[in-house]
Write an enzyme that holds these catalytic residues in place. Structure first.
Site, PDB file in Angstrom:
ATOM      1  N   LYS A 183       0.883  -1.175   0.000  1.00 40.71           N
ATOM      2  CA  LYS A 183       0.000   0.000   0.000  1.00 40.71           C
ATOM      3  C   LYS A 183       0.917   1.220   0.000  1.00 40.71           C
ATOM      4  O   LYS A 183       1.395   1.656   1.037  1.00 40.71           O
ATOM      5  CB  LYS A 183      -0.877  -0.020   1.251  1.00 40.71           C
TER       6      LYS A 183
ATOM      7  N   SER B 223       4.942   8.373   9.671  1.00 47.12           N
ATOM      8  CA  SER B 223       5.076   9.270  10.823  1.00 47.12           C
ATOM      9  C   SER B 223       4.809   8.510  12.130  1.00 47.12           C
ATOM     10  O   SER B 223       4.136   7.476  12.135  1.00 47.12           O
ATOM     11  CB  SER B 223       4.116  10.438  10.667  1.00 47.12           C
TER      12      SER B 223
ATOM     13  N   CYS C 173      13.989  10.528   6.449  1.00 50.68           N
ATOM     14  CA  CYS C 173      13.914  10.194   7.879  1.00 50.68           C
ATOM     15  C   CYS C 173      15.306  10.181   8.501  1.00 50.68           C
ATOM     16  O   CYS C 173      15.446  10.184   9.711  1.00 50.68           O
ATOM     17  CB  CYS C 173      13.261   8.846   8.063  1.00 50.68           C
TER      18      CYS C 173
ATOM     19  N   GLU D 150       9.169  17.160  14.341  1.00 52.11           N
ATOM     20  CA  GLU D 150       9.800  16.760  13.081  1.00 52.11           C
ATOM     21  C   GLU D 150       9.254  17.681  11.988  1.00 52.11           C
ATOM     22  O   GLU D 150       8.058  17.656  11.696  1.00 52.11           O
ATOM     23  CB  GLU D 150       9.455  15.302  12.750  1.00 52.11           C
TER      24      GLU D 150
HETATM   25  P1  NAD Z   1       2.339   9.175   7.009  1.00 53.33           P
HETATM   26  O1  NAD Z   1       2.398   8.582   8.369  1.00 53.33           O
HETATM   27  O2  NAD Z   1       1.422  10.329   6.793  1.00 53.33           O
HETATM   28  O3  NAD Z   1       1.884   8.060   5.948  1.00 53.33           O
HETATM   29  C1  NAD Z   1       2.527   6.806   5.861  1.00 53.33           C
HETATM   30  C2  NAD Z   1       1.533   5.787   5.329  1.00 53.33           C
HETATM   31  O4  NAD Z   1       0.448   5.684   6.252  1.00 53.33           O
HETATM   32  C3  NAD Z   1       0.939   6.170   3.982  1.00 53.33           C
HETATM   33  O5  NAD Z   1       0.859   5.027   3.172  1.00 53.33           O
HETATM   34  C4  NAD Z   1      -0.442   6.704   4.344  1.00 53.33           C
HETATM   35  O6  NAD Z   1      -1.400   6.460   3.333  1.00 53.33           O
HETATM   36  C5  NAD Z   1      -0.789   5.937   5.601  1.00 53.33           C
HETATM   37  N1  NAD Z   1      -1.641   6.700   6.516  1.00 53.33           N
HETATM   38  C6  NAD Z   1      -1.645   8.045   6.689  1.00 53.33           C
HETATM   39  N2  NAD Z   1      -2.549   8.386   7.615  1.00 53.33           N
HETATM   40  C7  NAD Z   1      -3.135   7.244   8.042  1.00 53.33           C
HETATM   41  C8  NAD Z   1      -4.133   6.941   9.017  1.00 53.33           C
HETATM   42  N3  NAD Z   1      -4.738   7.904   9.718  1.00 53.33           N
HETATM   43  N4  NAD Z   1      -4.475   5.660   9.209  1.00 53.33           N
HETATM   44  C9  NAD Z   1      -3.876   4.673   8.504  1.00 53.33           C
HETATM   45  N5  NAD Z   1      -2.929   4.905   7.571  1.00 53.33           N
HETATM   46  C10 NAD Z   1      -2.544   6.165   7.342  1.00 53.33           C
HETATM   47  O7  NAD Z   1       3.836   9.526   6.597  1.00 53.33           O
HETATM   48  P2  NAD Z   1       4.324  10.312   5.298  1.00 53.33           P
HETATM   49  O8  NAD Z   1       3.990  11.755   5.480  1.00 53.33           O
HETATM   50  O9  NAD Z   1       3.899   9.623   4.065  1.00 53.33           O
HETATM   51  O10 NAD Z   1       5.912  10.116   5.437  1.00 53.33           O
HETATM   52  C11 NAD Z   1       6.736  10.946   6.189  1.00 53.33           C
HETATM   53  C12 NAD Z   1       6.999  10.353   7.550  1.00 53.33           C
HETATM   54  O11 NAD Z   1       7.590   9.072   7.408  1.00 53.33           O
HETATM   55  C13 NAD Z   1       7.991  11.164   8.369  1.00 53.33           C
HETATM   56  O12 NAD Z   1       7.544  11.210   9.690  1.00 53.33           O
HETATM   57  C14 NAD Z   1       9.287  10.369   8.256  1.00 53.33           C
HETATM   58  O13 NAD Z   1      10.199  10.535   9.322  1.00 53.33           O
HETATM   59  C15 NAD Z   1       8.745   8.986   8.242  1.00 53.33           C
HETATM   60  N6  NAD Z   1       9.715   8.071   7.685  1.00 53.33           N
HETATM   61  C16 NAD Z   1      10.393   7.260   8.545  1.00 53.33           C
HETATM   62  C17 NAD Z   1      11.343   6.395   8.069  1.00 53.33           C
HETATM   63  C18 NAD Z   1      12.100   5.511   9.014  1.00 53.33           C
HETATM   64  O14 NAD Z   1      12.842   4.709   8.530  1.00 53.33           O
HETATM   65  N7  NAD Z   1      11.929   5.604  10.311  1.00 53.33           N
HETATM   66  C19 NAD Z   1      11.636   6.349   6.696  1.00 53.33           C
HETATM   67  C20 NAD Z   1      10.931   7.178   5.838  1.00 53.33           C
HETATM   68  C21 NAD Z   1       9.965   8.041   6.345  1.00 53.33           C
END
Ligand code: NAD
Length: 506
Positions: free
Chosen positions: A183, A236, A291, A391
């Site tokens: 997804k 996140s 990240c 962040e």
């Molecule tokens: P996000 O949490 O908004 O989304 C991630 C995934 O979750 C997406 O596929 C999204 O569709 C889904 N999602 C979003 N809201 C949701 C909800 N309420 N319920 C269920 N699923 C939901 O993150 P983003 O903005 O796409 O990515 C950026 C974040 O990812 C930053 O916080 C970054 O630090 C983190 N990140 C972490 C790593 C790591 O290795 N720790 C790597 C890359 C990115």
């Protein structure tokens, strides 16, 4: 050149991918995908209903029995073919990433290369899956262990690495005999579909790799479906926590990687030119949407003025614009992300930080209304300011000034995140202490973005990872398989009453 309007580009309609082919969305719910460098809408993405998600999971479940019984030799031949195709066509994937994420082409190519490393690691699966054996554990009793695939595994990925983050997981999962439902982020969906086509070309049987587009509805289906055996999530921290709690409550194994706030500590003995170069690369690469980006530079002792001046000089020299034009830094992923980041800079300034380099205004090398914020450097940042506590996920470097090494380590250890951190020094003893004392999962010594190679595992501590298994490397193999131990007793033929010509050994 004319400014493109929303109607000036072909708007594609995307599909899910299940059972080896595109599957049209039927929910009636749609998201728009934009090109962040121009602001133009480029695609419409179906957002799955619960029943559509169930159908994609069913396709993956149907493919599992045959795939788990496919020999390792055959599975790895497909992996090798996938690797070759990806090598040949990496540029196409990089262009797709830049068009939807906005990062400059060289960053996009780097992302593909880091994903490819995991494919190469997974090509060694026959070796990685070898179990162990003990002969004569008890008289006439032998024991051996094997690792078997789980079934359908769910991967939920963020927007910032449309190819690399899914590739942290699916090459290992597939090589180990699982079937996958990916997804992807609804902001950057096309890379996943391109990868699905590549798998088909590589000869992967239908249904082994599937792409489900959607939002919370699709995610919730994966988290709760009894047919999905594990969840690999990256995103996140609040969503990572939710994913971890929900999926574990439904009996799944979960690795949920969350957000980050990465510190780069510069000791007074460090090479300040090297530190300034690396702070700029690590802070502004991919517009800070990594990240492992450095977002807090911690200057120890009396070097701060010199360090800030050197970072500022380099930051001002960066060219921001459309990532296809040889620029140094691209846009943020959406207009909302741009506004959020600009809001943090406003808040930092209002709280008393010095805005040394201001990215809120600038000239950008792009057509249209892209989502740009230029490199921004804030000095005299305090630990109570939102630019430090939150962040930001944008091109904003905050400098904190501390008097000692001990204070720098306290700062990092008090932070709720623990993804990556770096120390710049020429003192081996200080480096040794730092890696021992700091409560963070990935450490760099004079290396600002210490992303482990594919044969090590990637993951942070504290709010940066929920679960205890990191991505790829041997931890990835462990995550996507479960152990089985077989204890065997075979009577010696001489006891069976059949004469096979064996000598009697009693
Ligand atoms: P996000 O949490 O908004 O989304 C991630 C995934 O979750 C997406 O596929 C999204 O569709 C889904 N999602 C979003 N809201 C949701 C909800 N309420 N319920 C269920 N699923 C939901 O993150 P983003 O903005 O796409 O990515 C950026 C974040 O990812 C930053 O916080 C970054 O630090 C983190 N990140 C972490 C790593 C790591 O290795 N720790 C790597 C890359 C990115």
């Amino acid at each position: 050149m004319a400014t493109p309007t929303r109607d000036a580009v072909d708007v594609r309609t995307l599909s899910h991918w299940a059972g080896g082919k595109p599957v049209e969305g039927t929910s009636g719910r749609v998201a728009e995908v934009t090109d962040p460098a121009t602001g133009a809408v480029t695609a419409r993405l179906p957002l799955a209903s619960d029943s559509e998600a169930a159908a994609v999971v069913a396709a993956a479940a149907a493919a599992f029995p045959a795939w788990r019984d496919t020999s390792l030799a055959k599975r790895t031949q497909i992996l090798f073919r996938f690797r070759e195709l990806l090598n040949e066509r990496a540029g196409e994937l990089a262009a797709i990433i830049t068009a939807e994420h906005g990062k400059v082409l060289s960053d996009a190519a780097g992302e593909v290369a880091r994903g490819q490393e995991v494919v190469e690691f997974a090509c060694g699966m026959p070796h990685l899956l070898k179990g162990s054996a003990t002969e004569n554990a008890s008289t006439g009793v032998d024991v051996h262990s094997v690792r078997q695939p789980l079934g359908v595994v769910g991967i939920i990925s963020p927007f910032n690495f449309p190819a690399m983050v899914p590739m942290w997981f699916f090459p290992v999962a597939i090589a180990a005999g699982n079937t996958v439902v990916l997804k992807p982020s609804e902001k950057v969906p096309s890379a996943a579909l391109w990868l699905a086509e590549l798998w088909r070309e590589a000869g992967l049987p239908d249904g082994v790799f599937n792409v489900l587009h959607g939002d919370k509805t699709a995610v919730d289906h994966l988290l709760t479906s009894p047919d999905v055996k594990s969840i690999s999530f990256v995103g996140s921290t609040p969503i990572a926590r939710y994913v971890y709690e929900t999926a574990t409550a439904h009996g799944k194994r979960v690795q949920a990687l969350g957000g980050a706030k990465n510190h780069m500590v510069v000791l007074p003995d460090a090479d300040l030119d090297l530190a300034a170069d690396q702070a700029v690369n690590a802070g502004f690469g991919s517009a800070g949407e990594r990240c492992m980006a450095v977002s807090a530079v911690v200057a120890v002792g009396d070097i701060a003025d010199t360090l800030v001046a050197r970072i500022a000089e380099r930051a001002r020299a960066l060219r921001t614009g459309d990532g296809r034009r040889g620029t140094d830094m691209g846009p943020l992923v959406t207009a909302a992300a741009r506004d959020r980041v600009a809001g943090y800079i406003d808040a930092g300034e209002a709280a008393g930080a010095t805005v040394v380099v201001d990215g809120r205004t600038g000239d950008y090398d792009a057509d249209g209304a892209g989502f740009f914020v230029g490199p921004t450097l804030l000095d005299h940042v305090g630990t109570d300011m939102s630019v430090y506590t939150d962040e930001i996920f944008g091109p904003v470097l905050s400098v904190l000034r501390v008097e000692s090494y001990a204070r720098a380590v306290d700062l990092i250890n008090a932070n709720p995140y623990g993804n990556g951190t770096a120390l710049f020094t020429n003192d081996g003893g200080a480096a040794r202490r730092f890696q021992n004392e700091v409560e963070v999962g990935m450490i760099g010594i004079n290396v600002p973005v210490p992303v482990p190679m594919a044969y090590y595992s990637f993951g942070g501590w504290k709010n940066s990872l929920f679960g205890d298994t990191h991505a790829h490397g041997t931890e990835g193999v462990h995550f996507f398989t479960r152990g089985k131990v077989v204890t065997t007793r075979w009577l010696d033929p001489s006891h069976a009453g059949v004469n096979l010509g064996f000598p009697t050994n009693s």
